[in-house]
Structure formats: C-alpha cells, structure tokens
Design a protein around this motif. Sequence first.
Motif, PDB file in Angstrom:
ATOM      1  N   MET A  80       0.822  -1.202   0.000  1.00  0.00           N
ATOM      2  CA  MET A  80       0.000   0.000   0.000  1.00  0.00           C
ATOM      3  C   MET A  80       0.866   1.266   0.000  1.00  0.00           C
ATOM      4  N   ALA A  81       1.983   1.250   0.729  1.00  0.00           N
ATOM      5  CA  ALA A  81       2.892   2.399   0.720  1.00  0.00           C
ATOM      6  C   ALA A  81       3.465   2.612  -0.681  1.00  0.00           C
ATOM      7  N   ALA A  82       3.811   1.521  -1.360  1.00  0.00           N
ATOM      8  CA  ALA A  82       4.356   1.626  -2.710  1.00  0.00           C
ATOM      9  C   ALA A  82       3.298   2.151  -3.679  1.00  0.00           C
ATOM     10  N   ARG A  83       2.057   1.704  -3.533  1.00  0.00           N
ATOM     11  CA  ARG A  83       0.987   2.212  -4.405  1.00  0.00           C
ATOM     12  C   ARG A  83       0.757   3.703  -4.183  1.00  0.00           C
ATOM     13  N   ARG A  84       0.830   4.147  -2.922  1.00  0.00           N
ATOM     14  CA  ARG A  84       0.710   5.588  -2.655  1.00  0.00           C
ATOM     15  C   ARG A  84       1.873   6.350  -3.293  1.00  0.00           C
ATOM     16  N   ALA A  85       3.066   5.742  -3.268  1.00  0.00           N
ATOM     17  CA  ALA A  85       4.241   6.381  -3.864  1.00  0.00           C
ATOM     18  C   ALA A  85       4.102   6.479  -5.383  1.00  0.00           C
ATOM     19  N   VAL A  86       3.501   5.481  -6.017  1.00  0.00           N
ATOM     20  CA  VAL A  86       3.249   5.546  -7.459  1.00  0.00           C
ATOM     21  C   VAL A  86       2.339   6.732  -7.753  1.00  0.00           C
ATOM     22  N   ARG A  87       1.255   6.838  -6.990  1.00  0.00           N
ATOM     23  CA  ARG A  87       0.300   7.928  -7.198  1.00  0.00           C
ATOM     24  C   ARG A  87       0.978   9.289  -7.023  1.00  0.00           C
ATOM     25  N   ALA A  88       1.798   9.431  -5.983  1.00  0.00           N
ATOM     26  CA  ALA A  88       2.481  10.707  -5.734  1.00  0.00           C
ATOM     27  C   ALA A  88       3.472  11.019  -6.849  1.00  0.00           C
ATOM     28  N   ALA A  89       4.187  10.003  -7.310  1.00  0.00           N
ATOM     29  CA  ALA A  89       5.165  10.224  -8.386  1.00  0.00           C
ATOM     30  C   ALA A  89       4.476  10.633  -9.681  1.00  0.00           C
ATOM     31  N   LEU A  90       3.342  10.008  -9.970  1.00  0.00           N
ATOM     32  CA  LEU A  90       2.591  10.393 -11.173  1.00  0.00           C
ATOM     33  C   LEU A  90       2.114  11.834 -11.068  1.00  0.00           C
ATOM     34  N   ALA A  91       1.613  12.207  -9.908  1.00  0.00           N
ATOM     35  CA  ALA A  91       1.127  13.573  -9.712  1.00  0.00           C
ATOM     36  C   ALA A  91       2.259  14.582  -9.850  1.00  0.00           C
ATOM     37  N   ALA A  92       3.462  14.197  -9.419  1.00  0.00           N
ATOM     38  CA  ALA A  92       4.610  15.103  -9.480  1.00  0.00           C
ATOM     39  C   ALA A  92       5.327  15.045 -10.828  1.00  0.00           C
ATOM     40  N   GLY A  93       4.956  14.077 -11.670  1.00  0.00           N
ATOM     41  CA  GLY A  93       5.642  13.926 -12.955  1.00  0.00           C
ATOM     42  C   GLY A  93       7.071  13.451 -12.798  1.00  0.00           C
ATOM     43  N   ASP A  94       7.346  12.707 -11.725  1.00  0.00           N
ATOM     44  CA  ASP A  94       8.697  12.224 -11.416  1.00  0.00           C
ATOM     45  C   ASP A  94       8.838  10.783 -11.894  1.00  0.00           C
ATOM     46  N   SER A  95       9.397  10.617 -13.087  1.00  0.00           N
ATOM     47  CA  SER A  95       9.470   9.279 -13.691  1.00  0.00           C
ATOM     48  C   SER A  95      10.409   8.345 -12.935  1.00  0.00           C
ATOM     49  N   GLU A  96      11.472   8.864 -12.353  1.00  0.00           N
ATOM     50  CA  GLU A  96      12.401   8.022 -11.580  1.00  0.00           C
ATOM     51  C   GLU A  96      11.727   7.499 -10.307  1.00  0.00           C
ATOM     52  N   ALA A  97      11.018   8.374  -9.609  1.00  0.00           N
ATOM     53  CA  ALA A  97      10.299   7.951  -8.404  1.00  0.00           C
ATOM     54  C   ALA A  97       9.191   6.962  -8.761  1.00  0.00           C
ATOM     55  N   GLU A  98       8.546   7.173  -9.899  1.00  0.00           N
ATOM     56  CA  GLU A  98       7.504   6.243 -10.340  1.00  0.00           C
ATOM     57  C   GLU A  98       8.104   4.859 -10.613  1.00  0.00           C
ATOM     58  N   ARG A  99       9.239   4.816 -11.281  1.00  0.00           N
ATOM     59  CA  ARG A  99       9.899   3.546 -11.588  1.00  0.00           C
ATOM     60  C   ARG A  99      10.243   2.796 -10.302  1.00  0.00           C
ATOM     61  N   GLU A 100      10.804   3.502  -9.333  1.00  0.00           N
ATOM     62  CA  GLU A 100      11.164   2.874  -8.059  1.00  0.00           C
ATOM     63  C   GLU A 100       9.924   2.389  -7.315  1.00  0.00           C
ATOM     64  N   ALA A 101       8.880   3.196  -7.295  1.00  0.00           N
ATOM     65  CA  ALA A 101       7.648   2.812  -6.598  1.00  0.00           C
ATOM     66  C   ALA A 101       7.006   1.599  -7.264  1.00  0.00           C
ATOM     67  N   ARG A 102       6.978   1.574  -8.580  1.00  0.00           N
ATOM     68  CA  ARG A 102       6.408   0.417  -9.289  1.00  0.00           C
ATOM     69  C   ARG A 102       7.246  -0.840  -9.041  1.00  0.00           C
ATOM     70  N   SER A 103       8.538  -0.673  -8.909  1.00  0.00           N
ATOM     71  CA  SER A 103       9.404  -1.803  -8.573  1.00  0.00           C
ATOM     72  C   SER A 103       9.065  -2.350  -7.189  1.00  0.00           C
ATOM     73  N   ARG A 104       8.770  -1.462  -6.257  1.00  0.00           N
ATOM     74  CA  ARG A 104       8.373  -1.884  -4.902  1.00  0.00           C
ATOM     75  C   ARG A 104       7.022  -2.588  -4.919  1.00  0.00           C
ATOM     76  N   VAL A 105       6.077  -2.099  -5.738  1.00  0.00           N
ATOM     77  CA  VAL A 105       4.778  -2.780  -5.875  1.00  0.00           C
ATOM     78  C   VAL A 105       5.009  -4.200  -6.369  1.00  0.00           C
ATOM     79  N   HIS A 106       5.830  -4.338  -7.402  1.00  0.00           N
ATOM     80  CA  HIS A 106       6.111  -5.661  -7.965  1.00  0.00           C
ATOM     81  C   HIS A 106       6.773  -6.566  -6.920  1.00  0.00           C
ATOM     82  N   ALA A 107       7.727  -6.041  -6.174  1.00  0.00           N
ATOM     83  CA  ALA A 107       8.408  -6.838  -5.149  1.00  0.00           C
ATOM     84  C   ALA A 107       7.432  -7.318  -4.080  1.00  0.00           C
ATOM     85  N   ALA A 108       6.531  -6.453  -3.655  1.00  0.00           N
ATOM     86  CA  ALA A 108       5.552  -6.834  -2.630  1.00  0.00           C
ATOM     87  C   ALA A 108       4.591  -7.884  -3.158  1.00  0.00           C
TER      88      ALA A 108
END
Length: 108
Positions: free
Chosen positions: A44-72
């Motif tokens: 759930m923390a990783a999914r929130r991070a994906v949403r925040a990264a998308l809102a901020a337009g931060d592709s690097e943060a989005e990539r890391e957050a999506r990697s955490r979603v996949h790992a979980a």
Amino acid sequence: MGTQRQGPEKTADGHFVVIDGRRWRATDPSLPESTAARLRHHLMAARRAVRAALAAGDSEAEREARSRVHAAKTALGERGTPWWEQSARERRERWERGLADLDARSER
C-alpha cells in the motif's frame, strides 16, 4: 446485528480471487499473517508512492515505486512462479527475501 466482512470470491482450487468478474492470483495462504500484514503495508505504501510520483511527474520515483509494488506482490505470491507450484521451502524463501528487500528499501 454485526456484519461479517467477507473476502472476495475464490475459485474452487483457491488459486485465484474473483473481483468484478476478473481473476487475480490469490495471496499465498501459507504466509504467516504477521508477514502478510507487513507485506500488504509495503504494497500500500508503494501504491501511494506511485500515485504521488505520477502527480509530481517524477518518472524516476515512479519507476522505483512500481518496482516496490512488484516486489511486494511477488513476495505475497501474487506474481512470479505460482505459489502452488513451489515447495514449502521455496515459498518461505520467496516471502523472506521479498520482505528483507522491502524493509531495506524503506530504510533508505
């Protein structure tokens, strides 16, 4: 009268849950509840991070957050080799390795 909270419908073999008519791989039922809870917290923390990264337009943060979603989801048994095709040892190694990885990432 209290209401009973029911989980999603499961397939007869228990390998999948059905949500809105779509099948999704079920979480590995051999996961200890405390471990499953920690992994869901990371998910759930990783999914929130994906949403925040998308809102901020931060592709690097989005990539890391999506990697955490996949790992979980992999540690939960919802991705990767199906848990019903793994030995008990392989299943335990999968969630222990995933949890250690996610814990280490959250300490950064």
